[in-house]
Write a protein that holds these residues in place. Structure first.
Motif, PDB file in Angstrom:
ATOM      1  N   LEU A 211       9.716 -11.312  -7.098  1.00 35.41           N
ATOM      2  CA  LEU A 211       9.817 -10.741  -8.050  1.00 35.41           C
ATOM      3  C   LEU A 211       7.857  -9.223  -8.106  1.00 35.41           C
ATOM      4  CD1 LEU A 211      10.624 -12.805 -10.866  1.00 35.41           C
ATOM      5  CD2 LEU A 211      12.092 -11.270 -10.524  1.00 35.41           C
ATOM      6  N   VAL A 212       6.936  -9.989  -7.929  1.00 35.49           N
ATOM      7  CA  VAL A 212       5.021  -9.097  -7.514  1.00 35.49           C
ATOM      8  C   VAL A 212       5.277  -8.049  -6.741  1.00 35.49           C
ATOM      9  CG1 VAL A 212       4.613 -11.656  -9.123  1.00 35.49           C
ATOM     10  CG2 VAL A 212       4.522 -10.773  -6.613  1.00 35.49           C
TER      11      VAL A 212
ATOM     12  N   ARG B 237       6.786  -4.916   5.274  1.00 33.12           N
ATOM     13  CA  ARG B 237       5.457  -5.387   4.884  1.00 33.12           C
ATOM     14  C   ARG B 237       6.370  -5.004   3.036  1.00 33.12           C
ATOM     15  NH1 ARG B 237       0.703  -1.773   5.905  1.00 33.12           N
ATOM     16  NH2 ARG B 237       2.270   0.196   5.110  1.00 33.12           N
ATOM     17  N   ASP B 238       6.092  -3.381   3.432  1.00 28.88           N
ATOM     18  CA  ASP B 238       7.011  -2.796   2.490  1.00 28.88           C
ATOM     19  C   ASP B 238       7.647  -2.731   1.676  1.00 28.88           C
ATOM     20  OD1 ASP B 238       4.092  -1.560   3.144  1.00 28.88           O
ATOM     21  OD2 ASP B 238       4.912  -0.050   4.086  1.00 28.88           O
TER      22      ASP B 238
ATOM     23  N   ASP C 222      -0.349 -10.240 -12.998  1.00 29.01           N
ATOM     24  CA  ASP C 222       1.106  -9.599 -12.591  1.00 29.01           C
ATOM     25  C   ASP C 222       1.499 -11.164 -12.403  1.00 29.01           C
ATOM     26  OD1 ASP C 222       1.056  -6.822 -13.146  1.00 29.01           O
ATOM     27  OD2 ASP C 222       0.134  -6.863 -10.468  1.00 29.01           O
ATOM     28  N   ILE C 223       0.837 -12.185 -11.205  1.00 28.71           N
ATOM     29  CA  ILE C 223       1.972 -13.401 -10.979  1.00 28.71           C
ATOM     30  C   ILE C 223       1.767 -14.037 -12.564  1.00 28.71           C
ATOM     31  CG2 ILE C 223       0.969 -15.449  -9.916  1.00 28.71           C
ATOM     32  CD1 ILE C 223      -0.950 -13.733  -8.622  1.00 28.71           C
ATOM     33  N   SER C 224       1.616 -14.200 -13.356  1.00 28.08           N
ATOM     34  CA  SER C 224       1.146 -15.087 -14.762  1.00 28.08           C
ATOM     35  C   SER C 224       2.517 -14.706 -15.452  1.00 28.08           C
ATOM     36  CB  SER C 224      -0.113 -15.370 -15.289  1.00 28.08           C
ATOM     37  OG  SER C 224      -1.056 -15.334 -15.071  1.00 28.08           O
TER      38      SER C 224
ATOM     39  N   PRO D 172      -1.001  -2.920   1.015  1.00 30.28           N
ATOM     40  CA  PRO D 172      -2.392  -1.718   0.834  1.00 30.28           C
ATOM     41  C   PRO D 172      -3.324  -2.738   0.164  1.00 30.28           C
ATOM     42  CG  PRO D 172      -0.671  -0.882   1.380  1.00 30.28           C
ATOM     43  CD  PRO D 172      -0.128  -1.991   1.388  1.00 30.28           C
ATOM     44  N   ARG D 173      -4.134  -2.411  -0.600  1.00 30.25           N
ATOM     45  CA  ARG D 173      -4.607  -3.511  -1.458  1.00 30.25           C
ATOM     46  C   ARG D 173      -4.247  -2.707  -2.805  1.00 30.25           C
ATOM     47  NH1 ARG D 173      -9.244  -6.545  -1.519  1.00 30.25           N
ATOM     48  NH2 ARG D 173      -9.373  -6.559   0.666  1.00 30.25           N
ATOM     49  N   LYS D 174      -4.081  -1.726  -2.591  1.00 28.31           N
ATOM     50  CA  LYS D 174      -4.013  -0.947  -3.786  1.00 28.31           C
ATOM     51  C   LYS D 174      -2.221  -1.637  -4.661  1.00 28.31           C
ATOM     52  CE  LYS D 174      -1.655   2.437  -2.292  1.00 28.31           C
ATOM     53  NZ  LYS D 174      -2.154   4.818  -1.762  1.00 28.31           N
ATOM     54  N   ARG D 175      -1.787  -2.278  -3.644  1.00 25.71           N
ATOM     55  CA  ARG D 175      -0.066  -2.573  -3.913  1.00 25.71           C
ATOM     56  C   ARG D 175       0.099  -4.371  -3.919  1.00 25.71           C
ATOM     57  NH1 ARG D 175       4.540  -0.698  -0.709  1.00 25.71           N
ATOM     58  NH2 ARG D 175       5.397  -2.370  -2.054  1.00 25.71           N
TER      59      ARG D 175
END
Length: 219
Positions: free
Chosen positions: A155-156, A81-82, A120-122, A111-114
Motif C-alpha cells: 500500500l505505501v 523497484r518502481d 504513510d506507514i501509520s 528514490p528518497r522522495k518516494r
C-alpha cells in the motif's frame, strides 16, 4: 491499443520440462486477473516472469509500453523497484524485526522522495486494522496480521503492478477478504493485479480468470 501489461511466450522450460506453450496474457489498469491451474502448471513461474525475476525461455514482456524482457539487468531492476508490489503466501517478512522495519526495509532502494513517511506507514496499518502496531515484532503476530503487514508494504509503495502468489492460501475467510478488498482498492486507484490462486472465491472477486491448464504441455 497496446495493453498496459502484455506477456507472450511460445514456451517455457524449467527443470527439464516444458511448463506451457503459446501463452499470452495481458492486464489493464483497474483490472484484477486471477491465474488458476493445478499444481505444477506454472502459476508461480509466470508471476516471476511478469515481475522480471525469472527470464522466460521465449517471448516478450512489456509494461506501460516499456520493454522489460528482453532487457538489461538494470532495466529489469528499475522496473521492479518502481512498479512492482509483491504479496507472497509465506509473507516474506523478517520475524525478528518490527512491523515498521519490515515495511521500510524493502523500500530503501527507492528514490528518497518516494519513500513513505512515518505517517504513510501509520495510515496504511490503520486501514488494515493494525493501528499502533509499528513497533511490534512480527514474530508475535498471527498469520493474518503478518499478511496484512506485507500488504501494508504494498500500500505505501503504491505500485502500478501487483503480483500476488496465493496471498490468501493460509488465511481464514475474514483475513482473506481484507487482502482481496485491499487489492481491489489499489486497482480502483489505477493499478493492475495478477493473482495466482486455487481459491474459487478469490477468482470470483477478480475481473478475469486465466486458466494455465489450457496452455500446459502434456508429458
Amino acid at each position: 491499443m497496446t495493453p498496459y501489461l502484455h506477456f507472450a511466450s511460445e514456451y517455457m522450460e524449467l527443470g527439464g520440462r516444458t511448463l506451457w506453450s503459446s501463452l499470452e496474457i495481458s492486464a489493464e489498469p483497474g483490472e484484477m486477473v486471477a491465474l488458476m491451474g493445478p499444481s505444477g502448471s506454472g502459476k508461480t513461474t509466470l508471476l516471476n516472469c511478469l515481475g522480471a525475476l525469472t527470464r522466460p525461455s521465449t517471448g516478450s514482456l512489456t509494461v506501460g509500453g516499456v520493454g522489460v524482457h528482453p532487457a538489461s539487468s538494470a532495466v529489469r531492476r528499475k522496473f521492479r523497484r518502481d512498479h512492482v508490489g509483491y504479496l507472497f503466501q509465506n509473507f516474506a517478512l523478517v520475524e525478528s524485526e518490527s512491523v515498521e522495519k519490515n515495511i521500510v526495509a524493502p523500500l530503501r532502494i527507492m528514490p528518497r522522495k518516494r519513500r513513505p513517511s512515518a505517517s504513510d506507514i501509520s495510515q496504511a496499518l490503520s486501514s488494515l486494522g493494525l493501528v499502533g502496531r509499528e513497533k511490534d515484532k512480527v514474530c508475535g503476530l498471527s498469520g493474518g496480521e503478518q499478511q496484512r503487514v506485507a500488504l501494508a508494504a504494498v500500500l505505501v509503495k503504491k505500485p502500478s503492478l501487483i503480483l500476488a502468489d496465493e496471498p490468501t492460501g493460509s488465511l481464514d475467510d475474514a483475513n482473506a477478504r481484507v487482502i482481496i478488498e485491499s487489492v481491489r482498492r489499489l486497482t480502483d486507484q489505477g493499478a493492475c493485479a495478477v493473482i495466482a490462486t486455487h481459491d474459487h472465491d478469490v477468482a470470483r472477486s477478480c475481473d478475469r480468470v486465466v486458466n494455465l491448464q489450457k496452455f500446459t504441455v502434456s508429458a
